[in-house]
Scaffold this active site. Sequence first.
Site, mmCIF file in Angstrom:
data_model
loop_
_atom_site.group_PDB
_atom_site.id
_atom_site.type_symbol
_atom_site.label_atom_id
_atom_site.label_comp_id
_atom_site.label_asym_id
_atom_site.label_seq_id
_atom_site.Cartn_x
_atom_site.Cartn_y
_atom_site.Cartn_z
ATOM 1 N N GLY A 1 57.272 -88.348 -46.508
ATOM 2 C CA GLY A 1 57.685 -88.878 -45.586
ATOM 3 C C GLY A 1 57.785 -89.757 -44.326
ATOM 4 O O GLY A 1 57.016 -89.748 -44.368
ATOM 5 N N ARG B 1 58.219 -89.878 -52.565
ATOM 6 C CA ARG B 1 57.284 -88.641 -53.337
ATOM 7 C C ARG B 1 57.308 -88.462 -54.260
ATOM 8 O O ARG B 1 58.210 -89.102 -55.037
ATOM 9 C CB ARG B 1 58.004 -87.044 -52.754
ATOM 10 C CG ARG B 1 58.684 -87.416 -51.071
ATOM 11 C CD ARG B 1 58.333 -85.642 -50.937
ATOM 12 N NE ARG B 1 59.239 -85.675 -49.395
ATOM 13 C CZ ARG B 1 58.269 -85.533 -48.357
ATOM 14 N NH1 ARG B 1 56.961 -85.203 -48.591
ATOM 15 N NH2 ARG B 1 58.953 -85.473 -47.673
ATOM 16 N N ASP C 1 49.626 -83.828 -46.447
ATOM 17 C CA ASP C 1 48.832 -83.280 -46.674
ATOM 18 C C ASP C 1 49.208 -83.279 -48.614
ATOM 19 O O ASP C 1 48.226 -83.541 -48.882
ATOM 20 C CB ASP C 1 48.946 -81.860 -46.795
ATOM 21 C CG ASP C 1 50.679 -81.559 -46.829
ATOM 22 O OD1 ASP C 1 51.125 -81.948 -47.078
ATOM 23 O OD2 ASP C 1 50.350 -80.159 -47.372
ATOM 24 N N THR D 1 52.699 -88.226 -40.657
ATOM 25 C CA THR D 1 53.547 -86.465 -40.553
ATOM 26 C C THR D 1 53.718 -86.793 -38.752
ATOM 27 O O THR D 1 53.397 -86.520 -38.273
ATOM 28 C CB THR D 1 52.980 -85.443 -41.419
ATOM 29 O OG1 THR D 1 53.815 -84.766 -41.657
ATOM 30 C CG2 THR D 1 51.683 -85.494 -41.068
ATOM 31 N N ASP E 1 54.814 -84.213 -39.185
ATOM 32 C CA ASP E 1 54.465 -82.341 -38.562
ATOM 33 C C ASP E 1 53.350 -81.660 -38.224
ATOM 34 O O ASP E 1 53.270 -80.725 -36.836
ATOM 35 C CB ASP E 1 54.670 -81.573 -40.014
ATOM 36 C CG ASP E 1 56.416 -81.431 -40.982
ATOM 37 O OD1 ASP E 1 56.926 -81.831 -40.483
ATOM 38 O OD2 ASP E 1 55.836 -81.183 -41.826
ATOM 39 N N ASP F 1 51.029 -81.211 -39.084
ATOM 40 C CA ASP F 1 49.648 -80.115 -39.215
ATOM 41 C C ASP F 1 48.060 -80.646 -40.569
ATOM 42 O O ASP F 1 48.729 -79.278 -41.018
ATOM 43 C CB ASP F 1 50.855 -79.241 -40.154
ATOM 44 C CG ASP F 1 51.346 -80.400 -41.215
ATOM 45 O OD1 ASP F 1 50.374 -81.697 -41.598
ATOM 46 O OD2 ASP F 1 52.099 -80.241 -41.959
ATOM 47 N N ARG G 1 57.766 -78.162 -41.443
ATOM 48 C CA ARG G 1 57.689 -77.801 -43.727
ATOM 49 C C ARG G 1 57.544 -75.907 -43.321
ATOM 50 O O ARG G 1 57.634 -74.868 -43.539
ATOM 51 C CB ARG G 1 57.656 -78.602 -44.534
ATOM 52 C CG ARG G 1 57.672 -77.324 -45.448
ATOM 53 C CD ARG G 1 57.748 -78.512 -46.611
ATOM 54 N NE ARG G 1 57.262 -80.276 -46.463
ATOM 55 C CZ ARG G 1 57.687 -80.862 -47.398
ATOM 56 N NH1 ARG G 1 58.917 -80.727 -48.003
ATOM 57 N NH2 ARG G 1 57.218 -81.706 -47.350
HETATM 58 O O1 F6P Z 1 56.373 -83.614 -43.650
HETATM 59 C C1 F6P Z 1 57.989 -84.231 -42.839
HETATM 60 C C2 F6P Z 1 59.032 -83.940 -43.751
HETATM 61 O O2 F6P Z 1 59.819 -84.217 -42.604
HETATM 62 C C3 F6P Z 1 59.181 -82.671 -43.233
HETATM 63 O O3 F6P Z 1 59.235 -81.762 -41.541
HETATM 64 C C4 F6P Z 1 60.455 -81.618 -43.830
HETATM 65 O O4 F6P Z 1 60.445 -80.836 -44.318
HETATM 66 C C5 F6P Z 1 60.427 -82.644 -45.099
HETATM 67 O O5 F6P Z 1 59.356 -83.727 -44.593
HETATM 68 C C6 F6P Z 1 61.703 -83.157 -45.902
HETATM 69 O O6 F6P Z 1 60.756 -83.664 -46.840
HETATM 70 P P1 F6P Z 1 62.920 -84.317 -47.283
HETATM 71 O O7 F6P Z 1 63.014 -86.037 -46.802
HETATM 72 O O8 F6P Z 1 61.799 -84.957 -48.727
HETATM 73 O O9 F6P Z 1 63.851 -84.061 -47.392
#
Ligand code: F6P
Length: 329
Positions: A10, A78, A109, A132, A134, A136, A178
């Site tokens: 992300g 991703r 991660d 990120t 998050d 985390d 997440r």
């Molecule tokens: O890891 C960052 C994040 O924004 C999370 O908070 C969220 O769950 C996820 O990515 C969403 O991913 P995507 O943009 O691939 O739906």
Amino acid sequence: MRIGVFCSGGDAPGMNACVRAVVRTALLHGHQVVGIQRGYQGLLDEEFYHNKNGEALMTPHCVAGWAQYGGAFLKSSRCDEFRTREGQEKAASILRKHQIDALIPIGGDGTFHGAVALADVWDGLIVGCPGTIDNDLIGTDYTIGFSTAVQTAVDCVDKVHDTADSHDRMFLIEVMGRHSGYIAAYTGISTGGEILAIPETPTDFPEIVAKLNELKQRGKTSILMIVAEGDEEGGAEILNEQLKKHDCPFPTRVLVLGHLQRGGTPTPEDRRRASHMGYGAVTALMRGETGVMIGTQNDACVSVPFETTYAEHRAIPQQLLDLVDTLAS
Ligand code: F6P
């Protein structure tokens, strides 16, 4: 050294500032930088950033003005193909073909899991930066993008606060995270949220409704409940349905902030820390380090093995959780 840099997973505000710092630091010390576009996917597709002379090399000019912008100018993705051994071996042979000696992946991660897998089949150096929203990852006080994401969430909740007050309503506001309640906890503390639902603590509906009744009896007419998307009972929509079933004493509305939190102008904190860690990653490579993330602890760069960064869940300090309850009392 020829260093490849890329953003993965992300996107997070501050990633551009990090790339800028990598490029400027590396070039100052006589190294070369290849900007790999779209993360691991772009590496597999041999998609590189070209400077204005058409070369796949970054110059100081390429990154001029990047610090102030959100998103990822190198693009991010991703990548399923890279999760396979075949994909990792293909990436390794592409790195050899382009004579890349070292990599700086900027991500979370998933990105670092990928870096560990790559290190099995490629003998270049890999030093990552935590990118990120998050927050985390273990071993760093802070991840790139977290500050801006909280700023955005707080701006939104402040606005909703006005309408909650005007209509005597309760709002369940879902923020990202997440597997983590960090954005929710910081947002709750900063906005005066009365209730927090996060994966780190059990979400108990009878207990929440009892608290809401108590707040109502004490004269509260509006409520802000901040929900982390990763709460173990579900997101804000699901929690809203459950609260209704448990006779929630306030009329409710749901607001999901979603990807809004990933964009926007990075805060000065994100720019500064991202720049610091980008610089730290290059200097770590120059010392011959590999297999580590450059985090910050107490405002100094530290090297943390990739495996440590995701080995366990990053807990939220109990003091912060107590603070939410104390301020709502
Ligand atoms: O890891 C960052 C994040 O924004 C999370 O908070 C969220 O769950 C996820 O990515 C969403 O991913 P995507 O943009 O691939 O739906």
